[in-house]
Design a protein around this motif. Structure first.
Motif, short mmCIF file in Angstrom:
data_model
loop_
_atom_site.label_atom_id
_atom_site.label_comp_id
_atom_site.label_asym_id
_atom_site.label_seq_id
_atom_site.Cartn_x
_atom_site.Cartn_y
_atom_site.Cartn_z
N THR A 179 -83.11 -43.62 -4.72
CA THR A 179 -84.18 -41.84 -5.01
C THR A 179 -84.57 -42.32 -3.14
O THR A 179 -84.34 -41.09 -2.68
N LYS A 180 -84.97 -43.07 -2.82
CA LYS A 180 -85.72 -43.11 -1.17
C LYS A 180 -84.87 -43.22 -0.07
O LYS A 180 -84.87 -42.30 0.64
N TYR A 181 -83.08 -43.27 -0.65
CA TYR A 181 -82.22 -42.97 0.17
C TYR A 181 -82.41 -41.61 0.32
O TYR A 181 -81.44 -40.42 1.24
N ALA A 182 -82.44 -41.20 -1.01
CA ALA A 182 -81.62 -39.55 -1.47
C ALA A 182 -83.09 -38.42 -0.69
O ALA A 182 -81.89 -37.54 -0.32
N VAL A 183 -84.00 -38.73 -0.85
CA VAL A 183 -84.80 -37.58 0.60
C VAL A 183 -84.57 -38.95 2.44
O VAL A 183 -84.77 -37.84 2.88
N GLU A 184 -84.34 -39.67 1.86
CA GLU A 184 -84.00 -39.68 3.36
C GLU A 184 -82.91 -39.29 4.10
O GLU A 184 -82.97 -38.71 5.05
N ARG A 185 -81.48 -39.57 3.24
CA ARG A 185 -80.30 -38.99 4.06
C ARG A 185 -80.17 -37.35 4.02
O ARG A 185 -80.68 -37.11 3.58
N LYS A 186 -80.02 -37.47 4.88
CA LYS A 186 -79.85 -35.54 5.70
C LYS A 186 -78.39 -35.97 5.78
O LYS A 186 -77.17 -36.26 6.35
N GLN A 187 -77.85 -34.19 5.28
CA GLN A 187 -75.92 -33.60 5.14
C GLN A 187 -76.23 -32.29 5.26
O GLN A 187 -76.74 -31.77 3.98
N PHE A 188 -75.48 -31.89 5.79
CA PHE A 188 -75.33 -30.03 5.64
C PHE A 188 -76.68 -29.83 5.87
O PHE A 188 -77.43 -28.90 5.53
N GLY A 189 -77.97 -29.93 6.63
CA GLY A 189 -79.27 -29.71 7.01
C GLY A 189 -80.21 -30.23 6.68
O GLY A 189 -81.58 -29.49 6.68
#
Length: 383
Positions: free
Chosen positions: A262-272
């Motif tokens: 969940t933490k990674y899904a919040v921090e990681r950005k793709q396609f802006g």
């Protein structure tokens, strides 16, 4: 709330803080050194975790199975090897002594085990006897007032640290099956007892599993644990408890996996934008959360049933089967959320992914647990 419930809440909170503030930061050191650091061992002692299930009259906490499950879930937010260091001493390593030991055996071992001064090991598995434990070949022969043990055990957790081993050996004929197996308490340093170098494993850094051999190990008759021929039955009773415990381990590490994903899904950005905004990522998180909550509910209810004195062979098998299989699926999804980063050692998910794979093997493989569950169902139906 009762006083006992209030005390449990305090212990659970202490375990939660200890896992997050001490154990998680120590994971890197364990990986580098392959050992549980001394300050961690002392912290486990200070919390009383070596004596969780040992009665208070022998210096333990005397926790019920439900209370034990609550604490284990919190400790296993950190990598499960920390739990392995004290878990066997609370489970299969001491349950036989608690349930079937003589007063003298309890007085000799339980206080030292409860304090963490001594660790215990459970020596059942053999090179040619894993899931089919009743086919073990280690032999104990009666010679006057003594028993002499010859044989070999495999994958014995904490053997390199243990002060006492619960050893299962055949005292009857080979044809006697499970009814010819007895249990013995063997002290470290007994002549003829040899402990091999720990295995190098896929995961569980810091947890040591070794082969143990018995070459003419001579024991007084008083070293037998329980009546002759009841060793296998006693081992299976201990394993019912241990399987609920291991299911709680899977629940604890599943919570950690979910938090990492969940933490990674919040921090990681793709396609802006954060990847957590993508529905495919949300689906993996939601499915994993549902499995985690289902496993947690199943494990805690099975623990309550056991505390109530109900037969929980099927419930224990179902709990360990579902919770450990779910942990494997959750680990796979959370690593997938991490993408390529999840495959490198910089991220905890890589280590946790390897760690949880073992949970589906020991204390009963998933396939054996399916057989036990179906057998109990059919037996209740009259077959």
């Amino acid at each position: 709330m009762t006083e006992r419930e209030d005390t449990l809440d305090l212990l659970v909170d202490a375990a939660r803080r200890f896992a997050r503030e001490v154990l998680v930061p120590a994971e890197g050191q364990v990986r580098a050194e392959g050992e549980i650091p001394p300050h961690v061992v002392q912290g486990l002692r200070d919390l009383g975790l070596f004596g969780m299930t040992i009665p208070d009259e022998y210096g333990g906490l005397g926790l019920s199975v439900y209370e034990e499950v609550r604490v284990v879930q919190e400790i296993c937010y950190a990598q499960p090897a920390f739990r392995s260091y004290f878990g066997t001493t609370n489970g299969v390593g001491t349950l036989g002594i608690i349930n079937f030991g003589t007063d003298a055996q309890k007085r000799k071992y339980l206080p030292k085990l409860a304090s963490g001064e001594m660790l215990a090991s459970f020596a059942l598995t053999e090179p040619d006897s894993g899931s089919d434990a009743a086919s073990l070949l280690t032999k104990a022969t009666r010679e006057g007032d003594h028993w002499v043990i010859n044989g070999a055990k495999r994958f014995i957790t904490n053997a390199v640290h243990a002060g006492v081993f619960t050893v299962f050996a055949r005292t009857g004929t080979k044809d006697s099956g499970s009814n010819g197996i007895s249990a013995f308490l063997v002290d470290r340093g007994t002549p003829g007892l040899t402990i091999a170098k720990p295995y190098e494993k896929m995961g569980f850094d810091g947890s040591h599993e070794s082969d143990v051999t018995f070459d003419g190990v001579r024991l007084p008759a008083s070293a037998m644990l329980g009546p002759e021929g009841t060793g296998f039955k006693n081992a299976m009773k201990s394993l019912d408890h241990a399987r609920i415990h291991m299911a709680a381990v899977a629940v604890g590490v599943s919570r950690r996996l979910l938090d990492e994903g969940t933490k990674y899904a919040v921090e990681r950005k793709q396609f802006g934008q954060p990847i957590g905004k993508f529905q495919m990522i949300q689906a993996m998180l939601a499915e994993s959360q549902a499995e985690y909550l289902a496993a947690k509910a199943l494990v805690e209810q099975s623990a309550r049933d056991r505390d109530a004195g109900r037969k929980t062979t099927m419930e224990a098998a179902c709990s360990k089967y579902f919770a450990t299989e779910a942990a494997g699926r959750i680990a796979d999804r959370m690593l997938q959320i991490h993408g390529g980063n999840g495959y490198i050692k910089e991220y905890p998910i890589e280590r946790l992914y390897r760690d949880v794979r073992l949970l589906r093997i020991y204390e009963g493989t998933s396939q054996i647990l399916q057989i036990i569950t179906a057998r109990e169902m059919l037996r209740e139906a009259g077959l």
